[in-house]
Design a protein around this motif. Structure first.
Motif: not given
Lengths: 310, 326
Positions: A197, A224-226
């Motif tokens: 990931r 996993k986008r922030v």
């Protein structure tokens, strides 16, 4: 009457609207109208200073013009009618000139959007600057209220097909930057990235971002986008991801900030630096002049050293 | 001719009605639905905004706003109406109400649930079936790393006063802090005590000579009026140590600290959206049931307090905080 949207009234605009009231007072100087115009100017300023810090910009202009029409409607003589038309034309021209050039900026950095907006706004006279801290807000505004120009990372510009790149940011003689995969304690196995990931700052939205990164890494990856650059480090700290996909400059920043044993895996991937693009119909002079005026510090914040005109 | 037009019109109307009737239930059946149960505050609204923006229409949110009058019957009704693929619980009241709903029907199976924006959510989420959570409390490591980068000097030891029941939370924070080269020094107080103020005063005195900074927890039992007036405020007034608080007001109106690191509610919603997508990709099953840490925070700094205490800071880093109080 004023719908709330995330558009800040700029300092320049406040000053111009103040001037608006004064100019009209002088131009249309006779009893009744004089008082009305002073009141219009005052009420607009009061509106901006108090209730209308966040409001739809066009609504202010509509409000202004409407108020002027209502006020002028009290006079019957032809002479006044002519003045009425002249004043209205002037008001319309004035408000048009205020909205003529607009620049939306979205470049993920740790510097807060309001700070950057003030700075760019000071350097860009006559251009309405809006800086976005989040990709989603940027996309929403570009779609709903298209600007004259946008300044963003190349992938963002490439994703919006109604803008043509006119200036490219350059660093160390190149308009692209190397990206790396950063992990803690041990390097990531490039061959096994598909099973890991990976954390990224969101630029394009879920599906386009997955497609974009998978294309660069030549394998399907789970992202996993922030929303903010600073949120990448916690992803590593708490083990929410096995690695993060970042430009080398950001890797250096992270190392200076964190004592985690951060390790960069080179992946031979380059992504375009910040660029400026214009909508097809617009003239580029003002926007290019504005970007050329960026100082060293601002350019460094945007991740470039200088700008190259195409 | 007129008859033919009328006939055609009737036919089209019937066809339109048929299409509408057929497509409506199909839309409901095909859509991805999330039931959001939340409190009424603007903070919770911000969480939902962050979530909704990130979901970009891929999942439809149906909201229940919890009030004093709310009962689990509202959830029963919403389950029947929307048949949710996932349930999002925002705030402690929502978590409690959903717990009551599950307790009424203990043998039923439930869609995955994500709890967030609830204080000490670990204590409650374990009692729910098929649920996970994102904590609301900001971990010490996040706060200290943010403060350290602004102070521009090493922060090796950070003190914290906590109550006995928080032992596990402190241990976990100590573990995370260690990875950043920070030692979290804790002083444990009893869960219930008649003399909180004197115990806090002693704890702060003991820590003052041993640490580089303080991390002040949002614990009502330790921040009572008496404890604030007799222990915290006098001690903080004299101390030259920087302190991190978890509520902005504790940096302004009640001057306990010079840094406030608080949850970014919009970011919390976006983080939850990521978990919803993960569950969606996993055929509406939770990939992980471990409680997640929040990744997004808002940073506030009071430079007037720092200057008053002669604590140096990097002015070039002030552009990276959400608000600078001067």
């Amino acid at each position: 009457m004023l719908a709330v949207t995330p558009i800040r009234v700029t300092k320049l605009e406040t000053e111009l609207l103040s001037l608006f009231g004064r100019r009209f007072k002088k131009f249309c100087e006779f009893d009744g109208l004089n008082k009305l115009l002073t009141d219009v100017g005052r009420s607009v300023i009061r509106l901006i200073e108090s209730r209308c810090v966040l409001c739809k910009r066009q609504e202010i202009y509509k409000c202004l013009i409407l108020l002027l029409f209502l006020g002028f409607g009290k006079f019957e003589e032809v002479y006044i009618m002519i003045k009425r038309i002249a004043c209205t034309m002037f008001a319309m021209m004035f408000s048009l000139s205020l909205t003529a050039e607009s620049l939306y900026v979205f470049v993920p950095t740790e510097v807060r959007a309001n700070v950057m907006q003030t700075k760019i706004g000071e350097l860009c006279n006559g251009v309405e600057v809006t800086v976005f801290g989040r990709a989603k807000d940027f996309r929403k505004q570009v779609k709903g209220n298209p600007p004259t120009a946008i300044l963003s990372l190349s992938p963002v510009i490439e994703a919006s097909d109604s803008f043509n790149t006119v200036m490219k940011g350059v660093k160390k003689g190149q308009d692209v930057e190397d990206y790396v995969l950063v992990s803690v304690d041990k390097p990531l196995e490039v061959g096994a990235i598909g099973t890991k990931r990976i954390g990224v700052v969101d630029l394009l939205g879920r599906k386009p971002m997955e497609k974009f990164v998978s294309g660069l890494l030549e394998t399907k990856v789970k992202l996993k986008r922030v929303t903010k650059v600073e949120d990448l480090l916690p992803l590593l700290t708490f083990g929410s991801v096995q690695g993060i996909f970042v430009p080398t400059s950001l890797y250096d920043q992270l190392k200076s900030k964190s004592n985690l044993n951060l390790i960069a895996t080179t992946i031979n991937v380059q992504v375009g630096l910040a660029s400026a693009a214009l909508s097809k119909a617009s003239s580029k002079e003002k926007v290019m002049k504005c970007i050329s005026a960026f100082d060293k510090e601002l350019n460094a914040t945007l991740g470039v050293e200088q700008w190259r005109t195409l | 001719m007129a008859h033919s037009i009328k006939y055609l019109f009737n036919l089209l109307r019937k066809l339109g009605l048929f299409v509408a009737l057929f497509s409506l239930p199909m839309q409901v059946a095909w859509a991805n639905n999330a039931l959001v149960i939340r409190g009424a505050s603007s903070a919770f609204e911000e969480v939902v905004n962050g979530m909704n923006d990130d979901l970009e229409g891929e999942v439809t949110l149906h909201e229940i706003i919890v009030t004093k009058k709310s009962s689990q019957k509202e959830i029963v009704k919403a389950f029947k109406q929307h048949n949710p693929d996932i349930v999002i619980l925002v705030g402690n009241k929502a978590v409690n109400l959903y717990g009551q709903f599950q307790n009424k029907n203990p043998k039923d199976s439930y869609p995955p649930a994500i709890a967030m924006a609830a204080l000490f959510v670990d204590k409650f989420v374990g009692k729910l079936k098929n649920a996970t959570a994102i904590r609301y409390e900001i971990p010490a490591v996040t706060s200290v790393v943010a403060m350290r980068s602004i102070l521009g000097k090493p922060v090796k030891k950070v003190g914290v006063v906590y109550r006995e029941w928080m032992e596990d939370i402190i241990k976990e924070n100590q573990r995370y802090c260690k990875t950043e080269g920070i030692e979290l020094v804790g002083i444990k107080l009893p869960n219930k005590s008649g003399k909180v103020d004197s115990k806090v005063r002693d704890a702060l005195k003991s820590l003052s000579n041993d640490v580089d900074a303080l991390w002040i927890l949002n614990d009502n039992a330790l921040l009572t009026r008496d404890a604030l007036l007799k222990a915290w405020l006098p001690s903080r007034g004299k101390s030259k140590l920087p302190a991190i608080v978890g509520i902005r007001q504790f940096m302004t109106k009640i001057p306990l600290g010079s840094f406030a690191i608080v949850p970014d509610n919009y970011g919390l919603g976006a983080q939850a959206a990521g978990m919803i997508f993960d569950a969606m990709d996993n055929d509406w099953e939770l990939e992980e049931t471990d409680v997640q840490q929040p990744v997004s925070v808002k940073k506030f700094i009071n430079v007037a307090t720092l200057s008053k205490k002669s604590i140096g800071y990097r002015t070039d880093k002030l552009s990276q905080v959400d608000e600078v109080v001067k």
